[in-house]
Motif scaffolding. Sequence first.
Motif, PDB file in Angstrom:
ATOM      1  N   GLN A 191      -1.967 -32.868  12.051  1.00  0.00           N
ATOM      2  CA  GLN A 191      -3.065 -31.893  11.658  1.00  0.00           C
ATOM      3  C   GLN A 191      -4.113 -32.702  11.235  1.00  0.00           C
ATOM      4  N   VAL A 192      -5.363 -32.066  11.499  1.00  0.00           N
ATOM      5  CA  VAL A 192      -6.972 -32.704  10.941  1.00  0.00           C
ATOM      6  C   VAL A 192      -7.397 -31.705  10.239  1.00  0.00           C
ATOM      7  N   GLU A 193      -8.290 -31.968   9.365  1.00  0.00           N
ATOM      8  CA  GLU A 193      -9.033 -30.942   8.563  1.00  0.00           C
ATOM      9  C   GLU A 193     -10.440 -31.473   7.952  1.00  0.00           C
ATOM     10  N   ALA A 194     -11.554 -30.977   7.843  1.00  0.00           N
ATOM     11  CA  ALA A 194     -12.558 -31.329   7.181  1.00  0.00           C
ATOM     12  C   ALA A 194     -12.340 -31.214   5.700  1.00  0.00           C
ATOM     13  N   CYS A 195     -12.884 -32.051   4.921  1.00  0.00           N
ATOM     14  CA  CYS A 195     -12.657 -31.911   3.250  1.00  0.00           C
ATOM     15  C   CYS A 195     -13.451 -32.429   2.775  1.00  0.00           C
ATOM     16  N   THR A 196     -13.562 -32.220   1.302  1.00  0.00           N
ATOM     17  CA  THR A 196     -14.331 -32.855   0.478  1.00  0.00           C
ATOM     18  C   THR A 196     -13.306 -33.357  -0.684  1.00  0.00           C
ATOM     19  N   TYR A 197     -13.483 -34.679  -1.037  1.00  0.00           N
ATOM     20  CA  TYR A 197     -12.560 -35.112  -1.796  1.00  0.00           C
ATOM     21  C   TYR A 197     -13.614 -36.206  -2.714  1.00  0.00           C
ATOM     22  N   ASN A 198     -12.884 -36.648  -3.868  1.00  0.00           N
ATOM     23  CA  ASN A 198     -13.183 -37.414  -4.881  1.00  0.00           C
ATOM     24  C   ASN A 198     -13.004 -38.834  -4.302  1.00  0.00           C
ATOM     25  N   PRO A 199     -14.009 -39.606  -4.250  1.00  0.00           N
ATOM     26  CA  PRO A 199     -13.754 -41.215  -3.649  1.00  0.00           C
ATOM     27  C   PRO A 199     -13.075 -41.770  -4.704  1.00  0.00           C
ATOM     28  N   LEU A 200     -13.343 -41.663  -6.124  1.00  0.00           N
ATOM     29  CA  LEU A 200     -12.809 -42.464  -7.250  1.00  0.00           C
ATOM     30  C   LEU A 200     -11.053 -42.299  -7.239  1.00  0.00           C
ATOM     31  N   SER A 201     -10.469 -41.022  -6.828  1.00  0.00           N
ATOM     32  CA  SER A 201      -9.314 -40.746  -6.665  1.00  0.00           C
ATOM     33  C   SER A 201      -8.586 -41.815  -5.694  1.00  0.00           C
TER      34      SER A 201
END
Length: 162
Positions: free
Chosen positions: A98-108
Amino acid sequence: MKVYIREVQKAPWYFFVPIILVTGLIWYGFIQQIVFAIPFGTNPASDTEIWILLVVFGILFPIFFLSIQLTTEVREDGIYVRFSPFVSRFLPYKDIKQVEACTYNPLSYGGWGIRWSPKKGWAYNMRGNKGVLIELKNGKHLLIGSEKPEELVRHIKIIKTR
């Protein structure tokens, strides 16, 4: 092999501020001591050491940091990710669940760059907080930072289903 979409990301401008400062200081010291024969600093290095500093921190150091970039290509056979000059990775479509566009926290993930998190897996990111999250059939995850994640996901899904 045909490339359907290619994205190249470089570090943001503020990444280069400390590099410019260090490089400028090295060049200033070199010009003062070697060109004008005025010792640089209160405890000056030898001329040989100044030459070594110039080559390493005045030339090679900035060239190295200017060469760092993240290139993502969606091709007929899979996804190619290259974090130059460090690593290249190929993900064939047959291994992708699976692939999905996401927003993430780089610090995580520990920040930007090539990162690994025991809970989240590998991440390749240069800037920002948007990307493509890829789940592999073996259960592992990979995050690829992107400035246009929806477009990458759209191309991946179209080509993967062919």
